[in-house]
Write a protein that holds these residues in place. Structure first.
Motif, PDB file in Angstrom:
ATOM      1  N   VAL A  25       0.860  -1.178   0.000  1.00  0.00           N
ATOM      2  CA  VAL A  25       0.000   0.000   0.000  1.00  0.00           C
ATOM      3  C   VAL A  25       0.895   1.226   0.000  1.00  0.00           C
ATOM      4  CG1 VAL A  25      -1.726   1.310   1.266  1.00  0.00           C
ATOM      5  CG2 VAL A  25      -1.814  -1.161   1.303  1.00  0.00           C
ATOM      6  N   LEU A  28      -2.474   5.736   1.480  1.00  0.00           N
ATOM      7  CA  LEU A  28      -3.868   5.636   1.066  1.00  0.00           C
ATOM      8  C   LEU A  28      -4.104   6.616  -0.077  1.00  0.00           C
ATOM      9  CD1 LEU A  28      -5.704   5.323   4.464  1.00  0.00           C
ATOM     10  CD2 LEU A  28      -4.981   3.535   2.894  1.00  0.00           C
ATOM     11  N   ASN A  61     -11.242  -2.497   5.236  1.00  0.00           N
ATOM     12  CA  ASN A  61     -10.448  -2.828   6.420  1.00  0.00           C
ATOM     13  C   ASN A  61     -11.133  -3.866   7.305  1.00  0.00           C
ATOM     14  OD1 ASN A  61      -7.845  -2.350   7.311  1.00  0.00           O
ATOM     15  ND2 ASN A  61      -8.523  -1.030   8.982  1.00  0.00           N
ATOM     16  N   TYR A  67      -7.977  -5.868   4.075  1.00  0.00           N
ATOM     17  CA  TYR A  67      -7.602  -4.991   5.182  1.00  0.00           C
ATOM     18  C   TYR A  67      -6.156  -4.529   5.023  1.00  0.00           C
ATOM     19  CZ  TYR A  67      -5.355  -9.176   7.130  1.00  0.00           C
ATOM     20  OH  TYR A  67      -4.577 -10.288   7.306  1.00  0.00           O
ATOM     21  N   GLU A  68      -5.839  -3.457   5.735  1.00  0.00           N
ATOM     22  CA  GLU A  68      -4.493  -2.898   5.702  1.00  0.00           C
ATOM     23  C   GLU A  68      -3.794  -3.207   7.018  1.00  0.00           C
ATOM     24  OE1 GLU A  68      -1.360  -0.189   6.744  1.00  0.00           O
ATOM     25  OE2 GLU A  68      -3.361  -0.062   7.617  1.00  0.00           O
ATOM     26  N   GLU A  72       0.521  -2.579   4.278  1.00  0.00           N
ATOM     27  CA  GLU A  72       0.269  -3.551   3.217  1.00  0.00           C
ATOM     28  C   GLU A  72      -1.220  -3.872   3.146  1.00  0.00           C
ATOM     29  OE1 GLU A  72       4.275  -6.235   2.923  1.00  0.00           O
ATOM     30  OE2 GLU A  72       2.882  -6.688   4.567  1.00  0.00           O
ATOM     31  N   LEU A  73      -1.713  -4.069   1.943  1.00  0.00           N
ATOM     32  CA  LEU A  73      -3.089  -4.489   1.716  1.00  0.00           C
ATOM     33  C   LEU A  73      -3.118  -6.004   1.664  1.00  0.00           C
ATOM     34  CD1 LEU A  73      -6.010  -3.662   1.115  1.00  0.00           C
ATOM     35  CD2 LEU A  73      -5.416  -3.635  -1.308  1.00  0.00           C
TER      36      LEU A  73
END
Length: 300
Positions: A25, A28, A61, A67-68, A72-73
């Protein structure tokens, strides 16, 4: 031909993040301000995605779906979607966080191309957006004390054993239990997943009824408990599969169809499916049946 219910809810509980495999990620991503309708069609949009090298996805999430964690996603949906878009020639997922209720409005506004959040396929949502074919189903299971002292395997055996069953407040599992003939007095309502685990540990209930995906995730942090094999409950003779998938903007049929072709390659190969998303609690029992189709699920 399998019958399918009109499902009425998103996904069973609010989940907490935990460990898993990753998509980076890079911060955002802020929402873009104009709607991208795909120009001459979503075939050209896929060409645009290939050229720019990334696709914008949204997540809410909620582990283990999307989710993060630590920049990282992670989760089932981003992992599958990364694999699919790589096969389509798009190397990177660029994520945007959204509250659950904002996911479809943000998609409609062009803030991202795909919702990667394990969203349940229901008619009300199909009116507003395009769903892929199912990525997973959510069979039901029960959390019991280690050793399963009452030998519960499904709702019928729970009824026969006179077991006290815990369910989440407002969730569909209470309906499953009553449809199986378990009396109201033997059903206890709980507010959050950990309450269910604690109630089993403390002997206040004999089993906690929820999706196998969610219970297996919960079991990672609760010793002295185990999760039964998953099963598919029935209400009035209709199997309750609770499927979810990726979501695209209306008008994105070509992009959705290209996605579906790659998705089918994964869901048709159980070993590959488990290799990709097994660490998130998904297994061969969560692979959608071949005749479970979004077109049927979207019918009101």
């Amino acid at each position: 031909m399998t019958q399918f219910p009109n499902l009425s809810r998103r996904g069973f509980l609010t989940r907490t993040a935990a460990v898993g495999g990753a998509v980076a990620v890079p911060g955002l991503i802020t929402a873009c301000s104009k709607t991208d309708t795909g120009g001459d069609g979503e075939g050209s949009r896929l060409d645009q995605l290939k050229e720019q090298g990334y696709v914008k996805v949204a997540y809410a999430n909620e582990a283990p779906y999307g989710y993060e964690e630590n920049g990282e996603l992670k989760g089932e949906a981003p992992t599958l979607h990364r694999e699919i878009f790589k096969a389509l020639g798009v190397a990177e997922l660029r994520p945007t966080f959204s509250e659950w209720d904002g996911l479809i409005p943000g998609l409609q506004a062009g803030k991202y191309d795909v919702i990667s959040a394990g969203m349940a396929i229901i008619p009300e949502r199909c009116e507003k957006a395009l769903f892929s074919e199912p990525e997973f189903i959510s069979p039901t299971a029960m959390m019991v004390k280690a050793g399963n002292p009452k030998k519960i395997t499904d709702l019928a055996s729970a009824k026969e054993a006179g077991a006290t069953i815990g369910v989440m407040s407002g969730a569909v599992e209470k309906g499953y239990a009553t449809a199986a003939g378990i009396s109201e007095g033997d059903i206890k309502t709980l507010q959050k997943p950990q309450d269910g685990a604690d109630a089993v540990k403390g002997g206040r209930i004999d089993a906690f009824l929820l999706t196998g995906i969610s219970l297996n995730w919960l079991a990672k942090n609760n010793s002295g408990l185990e999760v039964t094999d998953s099963f598919v409950p029935e209400v009035d003779g209709v199997k309750q599969y609770s499927p979810g998938g990726a979501v695209f903007r209306k008008g994105s049929e070509d992009l959705r169809d290209a996605f579906n072709r790659e998705l089918k390659k994964i869901t048709s190969d159980p070993d590959r499916y488990v290799q990709l998303v097994g660490e998130y609690g998904f297994g061969k029992d969560t692979i959608p049946p071949a005749d479970l189709r979004t077109a049927e699920l979207c019918k009101a």
